[in-house]
Design a protein around this motif. Structure first.
Motif, short mmCIF file in Angstrom:
data_model
loop_
_atom_site.label_atom_id
_atom_site.label_comp_id
_atom_site.label_asym_id
_atom_site.label_seq_id
_atom_site.Cartn_x
_atom_site.Cartn_y
_atom_site.Cartn_z
N ASP A 278 -0.67 4.50 7.81
CA ASP A 278 0.22 3.49 7.23
C ASP A 278 -0.55 2.51 6.35
OD1 ASP A 278 2.79 1.89 7.12
OD2 ASP A 278 1.48 0.43 8.12
N LEU A 279 -1.73 2.09 6.81
CA LEU A 279 -2.53 1.15 6.02
C LEU A 279 -3.09 1.82 4.77
CD1 LEU A 279 -4.34 -0.70 8.94
CD2 LEU A 279 -2.73 -1.71 7.31
N CYS A 280 -3.42 3.11 4.84
CA CYS A 280 -3.87 3.83 3.64
C CYS A 280 -2.75 3.85 2.59
CB CYS A 280 -4.27 5.26 4.00
SG CYS A 280 -5.85 5.39 4.84
N TYR A 281 -1.52 4.10 3.05
CA TYR A 281 -0.38 4.10 2.13
C TYR A 281 -0.16 2.71 1.53
CZ TYR A 281 4.49 3.95 0.64
OH TYR A 281 5.64 3.76 -0.08
N ARG A 282 -0.26 1.67 2.37
CA ARG A 282 -0.06 0.32 1.87
C ARG A 282 -1.17 -0.10 0.91
NH1 ARG A 282 0.82 -3.38 7.04
NH2 ARG A 282 0.95 -4.97 5.40
N CYS A 283 -2.40 0.38 1.16
CA CYS A 283 -3.51 0.08 0.24
C CYS A 283 -3.26 0.70 -1.13
CB CYS A 283 -4.82 0.59 0.82
SG CYS A 283 -5.53 -0.47 2.10
N GLU A 284 -2.84 1.95 -1.15
CA GLU A 284 -2.57 2.61 -2.42
C GLU A 284 -1.42 1.94 -3.16
OE1 GLU A 284 -4.34 4.95 -3.86
OE2 GLU A 284 -5.74 4.84 -2.18
N LYS A 285 -0.41 1.53 -2.42
CA LYS A 285 0.72 0.84 -3.04
C LYS A 285 0.28 -0.51 -3.60
CE LYS A 285 5.42 -0.75 -2.04
NZ LYS A 285 6.47 -0.87 -0.98
N GLU A 286 -0.58 -1.22 -2.85
CA GLU A 286 -1.05 -2.52 -3.30
C GLU A 286 -1.95 -2.39 -4.52
OE1 GLU A 286 -1.62 -6.64 -3.50
OE2 GLU A 286 -0.09 -5.40 -2.54
N LYS A 287 -2.74 -1.30 -4.60
CA LYS A 287 -3.58 -1.07 -5.78
C LYS A 287 -2.73 -1.00 -7.05
CE LYS A 287 -7.36 1.45 -3.54
NZ LYS A 287 -8.03 2.78 -3.43
N LYS A 288 -1.62 -0.29 -6.98
CA LYS A 288 -0.73 -0.19 -8.14
C LYS A 288 -0.13 -1.55 -8.49
CE LYS A 288 0.48 4.61 -7.04
NZ LYS A 288 1.58 5.54 -6.68
N ARG B 63 -11.22 -6.50 -16.76
CA ARG B 63 -10.48 -7.68 -16.35
C ARG B 63 -10.58 -7.87 -14.84
NH1 ARG B 63 -7.07 -10.25 -20.03
NH2 ARG B 63 -6.91 -11.74 -18.33
N VAL B 64 -10.32 -9.09 -14.38
CA VAL B 64 -10.39 -9.44 -12.96
C VAL B 64 -8.97 -9.49 -12.39
CG1 VAL B 64 -11.14 -11.18 -11.29
CG2 VAL B 64 -12.50 -10.75 -13.35
N TYR B 65 -8.83 -9.00 -11.16
CA TYR B 65 -7.52 -8.94 -10.51
C TYR B 65 -7.56 -9.66 -9.16
CZ TYR B 65 -6.73 -5.29 -13.97
OH TYR B 65 -6.62 -4.59 -15.15
N ASP B 66 -6.41 -10.12 -8.73
CA ASP B 66 -6.27 -10.77 -7.43
C ASP B 66 -6.16 -9.69 -6.36
OD1 ASP B 66 -5.70 -12.23 -5.20
OD2 ASP B 66 -3.93 -13.23 -6.00
N VAL B 67 -7.24 -9.46 -5.63
CA VAL B 67 -7.27 -8.37 -4.65
C VAL B 67 -7.37 -8.92 -3.22
CG1 VAL B 67 -8.27 -6.71 -6.26
CG2 VAL B 67 -9.78 -8.18 -4.91
N ARG B 68 -6.96 -10.15 -3.00
CA ARG B 68 -7.08 -10.73 -1.66
C ARG B 68 -6.24 -9.95 -0.64
NH1 ARG B 68 -5.76 -16.86 -3.19
NH2 ARG B 68 -4.34 -15.69 -4.56
N LYS B 69 -5.01 -9.65 -0.98
CA LYS B 69 -4.17 -8.89 -0.06
C LYS B 69 -4.71 -7.48 0.12
CE LYS B 69 0.59 -7.40 0.75
NZ LYS B 69 2.00 -7.40 0.24
N LEU B 70 -5.17 -6.87 -0.97
CA LEU B 70 -5.74 -5.52 -0.89
C LEU B 70 -6.98 -5.52 -0.01
CD1 LEU B 70 -5.79 -2.58 -1.82
CD2 LEU B 70 -7.08 -3.32 -3.84
N VAL C 47 -1.51 -4.47 -7.87
CA VAL C 47 -2.58 -5.29 -8.43
C VAL C 47 -2.78 -5.00 -9.90
CG1 VAL C 47 -5.08 -5.62 -8.41
CG2 VAL C 47 -3.81 -5.69 -6.27
N LEU C 48 -2.86 -3.73 -10.25
CA LEU C 48 -3.09 -3.34 -11.65
C LEU C 48 -1.92 -3.73 -12.55
CD1 LEU C 48 -4.72 0.18 -11.14
CD2 LEU C 48 -5.86 -1.95 -11.79
N ARG C 49 -0.73 -3.79 -11.95
CA ARG C 49 0.45 -4.07 -12.76
C ARG C 49 0.77 -5.55 -12.87
NH1 ARG C 49 3.74 -1.54 -9.83
NH2 ARG C 49 4.70 -3.33 -8.79
#
Length: 294
Positions: free
Chosen positions: A230-240, A165-172, A242-244
């Motif tokens: 901080d950005l690594c943490y925010r990226c991991e949080k955004e990945k979750k 499936r395709v996800y909205d990853v613009r913020k990520l 996105v998937l959800r």
């Protein structure tokens, strides 16, 4: 001193820095940061600036002196002496304007022809994955297993290798670019420290406003290390997230052979689902998938 990632570089903020930026930025950088549309837009800007330079050089270097020195009797002075009105009637100097009118027309035509040719060439360079199709118009409730079952039942002789499936990853994507930028500057200042044995200080603003917000000095390596973490943490949080919560109504389906994918694309729209499945292809739009690198 290297600029902070929160500040724009001098090449894009100074009055004339955008000119060098326009010609120095590579297509690869534009594609990564701004997308394909930016490449075509800036290419058009380069061609228009070329036309402008040609017109200015010939007009000021040749046409203007011809007008000004042609005849001082027709126009007493002022701006009129720089125009075609200062040229005496029935003289060969009128041909200068005629010739350069044709020259300018040819310059515009050849420049735009060159732009269109490059545009078509770059469009043709976009590669597709021959055995992968891209489906739009899916229901939000459609799962990967339902898609796989649908194609297995509709095309029993075809082999579906993968469904994604395709996800909205613009913020990520934006966060990932900022993370990579912070990592780049951290490595720059670490290299300076390794070479000179001195830790550089940078001025960091308290807010996004660069003109009135108070700034203070911080150790560059510490600042960019903290920012990268901080950005690594925010990226991991955004990945979750996105998937959800950010699943789109589109999917990629990979077949074992290119001929199978082409057959599905040709058949698209000829039937509205198959008995035994809960899916309908009524609103589906199926096309060849572009390679992931593009």
């Amino acid at each position: 001193f290297h600029p902070s990632s929160d500040e724009k570089s001098e090449s894009t903020t100074s009055y004339f820095g955008w000119i060098s930026f326009l010609f120095q930025m590579t297509d690869e950088t534009l594609m990564t940061s701004y997308g394909e549309d930016a490449i075509h837009y800036l290419s058009m800007e380069r061609h228009l600036m070329f036309i402008l330079v040609v017109v200015l050089v010939f007009s000021i270097g040749i046409v203007l002196p011809v007008n000004y020195t042609a005849s001082s009797k027709l126009v007493s002075g002022g701006f009129g002496r720089t125009t075609v009105g200062n040229i005496a009637y029935r003289t060969n100097l009128y041909w200068v304007h005629s010739v350069f009118a044709v020259v300018y027309l040819l310059v515009v035509f050849l420049s735009l022809w060159h732009f269109v040719r490059n545009y078509k060439r770059k469009r043709q360079e976009i590669q597709v994955s021959e055995n992968v199709i891209f489906i739009r118009g899916l229901s939000e409730l459609t799962t990967n297993d339902q898609l796989r079952d649908y194609f297995n039942m509709t095309y029993p002789n075809y082999t579906v290798l993968d469904v994604q499936r395709v996800y909205d990853v613009r913020k990520l994507h934006s966060l990932d670019l900022k993370k990579n930028e912070a990592r780049k500057y951290r490595k720059i200042y670490e290299a300076i420290y390794d070479e000179l044995g001195k830790r550089e200080m940078i001025r960091v603003g308290l807010g996004k406003c660069c003109c009135c917000c108070r700034k203070y000095e911080r150790d560059a390596i510490d600042y960019y290390t903290t920012k990268e973490e901080d950005l690594c943490y925010r990226c991991e949080k955004e990945k979750k997230t996105v998937l959800r919560d950010k699943e789109l109504s589109a999917a990629f389906v990979t077949f074992s052979r290119a001929s199978e994918a082409q057959s599905v694309i040709r058949d698209h729209g000829l039937f509205q689902g198959k008995k035994g499945t809960s899916l309908s292809t009524l609103y589906w739009q199926i096309s060849q998938a572009v390679v992931p690198e593009q």
